[in-house]
Design an enzyme around this catalytic site. Structure first.
Site, PDB file in Angstrom:
ATOM      1  CG  ASP A  27      42.641  43.372  38.704  1.00  0.00           C
ATOM      2  OD1 ASP A  27      42.021  42.748  39.580  1.00  0.00           O
ATOM      3  OD2 ASP A  27      43.383  42.825  37.872  1.00  0.00           O
ATOM      4  CG  ASP A 121      39.944  40.059  41.875  1.00  0.00           C
ATOM      5  OD1 ASP A 121      39.357  39.721  40.826  1.00  0.00           O
ATOM      6  OD2 ASP A 121      41.141  39.800  42.100  1.00  0.00           O
ATOM      7  CD  GLU A 122      39.180  41.247  36.310  1.00  0.00           C
ATOM      8  OE1 GLU A 122      39.731  42.132  35.618  1.00  0.00           O
ATOM      9  OE2 GLU A 122      39.406  40.030  36.160  1.00  0.00           O
TER      10      GLU A 122
END
Length: 417
Positions: A27, A121-122
Site C-alpha cells: 500500500d 495505489d495498492e
C-alpha cells in the site's frame, strides 16, 4: 486513503519466520499527497491536504502530518481546515497519480506475475514462485520497497502473511513506510488484540452492534458463540467475521481482473431534491447494471456513484466491496450510502451508478456470500424476463408511477472502458 494516521505503528525488526507467508499486500503511503510532494519538496513535514479550497470540495488525500489532526478522506475541505488551519491545500493532479501508479505496478510485475491490483495505489502479490530467484518473502518485500523508493521517490508499506486478509491488516499496522511480517503460526497472536474496528469490513454500524455484545477486540469475536454473533449481525455477516477473526481467508491472488466497467445514468427533466425519489431511481439503475453484469458473467468489486447538481457541478464517489457482486440490491445499498454522504443534498440534475473492477463470476473463491438470498431472487427474475420480456417483472418500488420518474428522465448506459 485509510483512517490510519501512523499511530500504533508496528514493524518487523530483524528476522521473522516467513516460510509459510507468501502473500504481500503493498500500500503506497498517502499516495496522492506523496506524489504532490515530489514536485513541492518544501512542503515535506508539513500538513498537506489534496483538494480544492472551494467550500464544496472534499479531501482526496492528506499527509500523515494532517491526519494527526483528524483530517480524513471524503471530509469537506472546509472542515479539514477547521481541524488543521495551518494545512496547505494542493489541487489534485490525476494525470500524475496515474503515471506513478503505472510505474509502481510495473515494479510489482517485475517481481512476480501474480499481482492483483486493488486500486490505484495498492496490490496483493503472491511471491511463492519468486523465492528461488529473489529469496524469502520478507527479502522480496524489502526489495520491492527499495525499488519503489529508488525508481519513484515514493514510499510504501508492506504486510507479509499467509493470507490476503492478514497481509492487508499487517500493511495497515506498518504505516507509514514500514514492513510487518506475520508468521503463519503467529496469526492469531497478531489479530486477537486488535480492536474490532480494524477488522476488514467492520463499519460504524457493525462496530456498534458488536460493542452492544460487549466485544472490543478481534479475539472477542473469535471466542463468542456463533449464535450470538448471528443475532447481532446476521448469518452471512457472522460467518464472515468468525472466519476472519480466526485468520481464515482462502482467497487466492487474482490476476485475471477485467479492467472494464458497466454503468447507467439518468438525466432528470426537472431537478430532483427528494431523497426518496433519488433512492428509487438508484434502485432502477442498479437493477439495470446488475442485469448486464449477470448477462456477461461478471461481478464488480467497486460501486461508483455519479451526481450532477443543478449548477452542473459533477461529483464521483466510489466504494470497494469486501467481496465482488452482481446483485442489484447490493449495488443499490452502496450507491445510496455514497449519495447520503453528500451532505447537504442539493437539487440533482443527473445521477448514475457504475460497476467497476470487474472479474468473471467464477474467478476466485468467495470468503462469504452476504447476498445469497437476493442473488437467487434476482436470478429467478432474470429467467422470467428472458421468457416474457424485460417489462414482465420489476422491483415493487419502481411500479409507483411518478415516483419512479419514468416519464421525466433520460436514461443511458455509461460507456464501457
Amino acid at each position: 486513503m485509510g483512517r490510519d494516521d501512523g499511530a500504533g505503528r508496528q514493524v518487523t525488526v530483524g528476522a521473522a519466520d516467513d516460510s509459510a507467508a507468501p502473500i504481500l499486500h503493498i500500500d503506497m503511503d498517502a499516495f496522492f499527497a506523496s506524489v504532490e510532494l515530489l514536485e513541492r519538496p518544501e512542503l515535506r513535514g508539513k500538513p498537506v491536504i489534496i483538494g480544492h479550497r472551494d467550500g464544496r470540495s472534499v479531501v482526496t488525500s492528506a499527509t500523515y502530518e494532517a491526519r494527526k489532526f483528524g483530517v480524513g478522506a471524503a471530509m469537506p475541505v472546509s472542515k479539514a481546515l477547521r481541524l488543521c488551519p495551518q494545512a496547505v491545500v494542493v489541487p489534485p493532479n490525476y494525470a500524475a497519480y496515474t503515471h506513478f501508479s503505472r510505474e509502481v505496478m510495473r515494479i510489482f510485475s517485475d517481481i512476480t506475475p501474480l499481482v492483483e491490483q486493488l486500486s490505484i495505489d495498492e496490490a496483493f502479490l503472491d511471491v511463492s514462485g519468486a523465492r528461488r530467484l529473489l529469496g524469502p518473502p520478507a527479502a522480496i518485500a524489502r526489495l520491492v520497497r527499495e525499488r519503489v523508493v529508488a525508481e519513484t521517490g515514493l514510499t510504501c508499506s508492506v504486510g507479509v502473511a499467509a493470507s490476503k486478509f492478514v497481509a492487508k491488516m499487517a500493511s495497515t499496522r506498518a504505516k507509514p513506510d514500514g514492513l510487518l511480517v506475520v508468521p503463519k503460526s503467529e496469526t492469531l497472536a497478531f489479530l486477537h488484540p486488535l480492536p474490532i474496528r480494524t477488522l476488514w469490513g467492520v463499519g460504524p454500524s457493525t462496530e456498534e452492534s458488536l460493542r452492544r455484545l460487549g466485544l472490543a477486540t478481534i479475539g472477542d469475536i473469535a471466542e463468542i458463540p456463533i449464535g450470538a454473533l448471528r443475532a447481532a449481525v446476521g448469518v452471512a455477516g457472522a460467518e464472515k467475521l468468525s472466519q476472519l477473526a480466526r485468520g481464515h481467508d482462502p482467497r487466492p491472488v487474482e490476476t485475471s481482473r477485467v479492467e472494464k466497467s458497466i454503468g447507467h445514468e439518468v438525466t432528470f427533466h426537472t431537478d430532483v431534491a427528494d431523497i426518496v425519489q433519488l433512492r428509487v431511481e438508484l434502485l432502477r439503475l442498479a437493477d439495470k447494471v446488475a442485469v448486464r453484469l449477470r448477462e456477461r458473467g461478471w461481478v464488480a468489486r467497486t460501486v461508483g456513484l455519479k451526481v450532477r447538481w443543478s449548477d452542473f457541478t459533477t461529483l464521483s464517489r466510489s466504494h470497494t466491496l469486501p467481496e465482488p457482486t452482481s446483485v442489484g440490491r447490493r449495488l443499490h445499498e452502496e450507491a445510496v450510502g455514497l449519495l447520503e454522504a453528500l451532505q447537504p443534498l442539493r437539487p440533482v440534475r443527473l445521477v448514475g451508478i457504475r460497476a467497476e473492477q470487474l472479474t468473471h463470476s467464477g474467478d476466485g473463491a468467495l470468503l462469504w456470500d452476504p447476498d445469497e438470498d437476493w442473488r437467487e431472487a434476482e436470478q429467478s427474475v432474470d429467467a422470467v424476463r428472458k421468457r416474457f420480456g424485460t417489462a414482465a417483472l420489476a422491483p415493487a418500488s419502481l411500479l409507483g408511477g411518478p415516483r419512479g420518474a419514468v416519464g421525466g428522465t433520460r436514461t443511458q448506459p455509461f460507456p464501457e472502458d
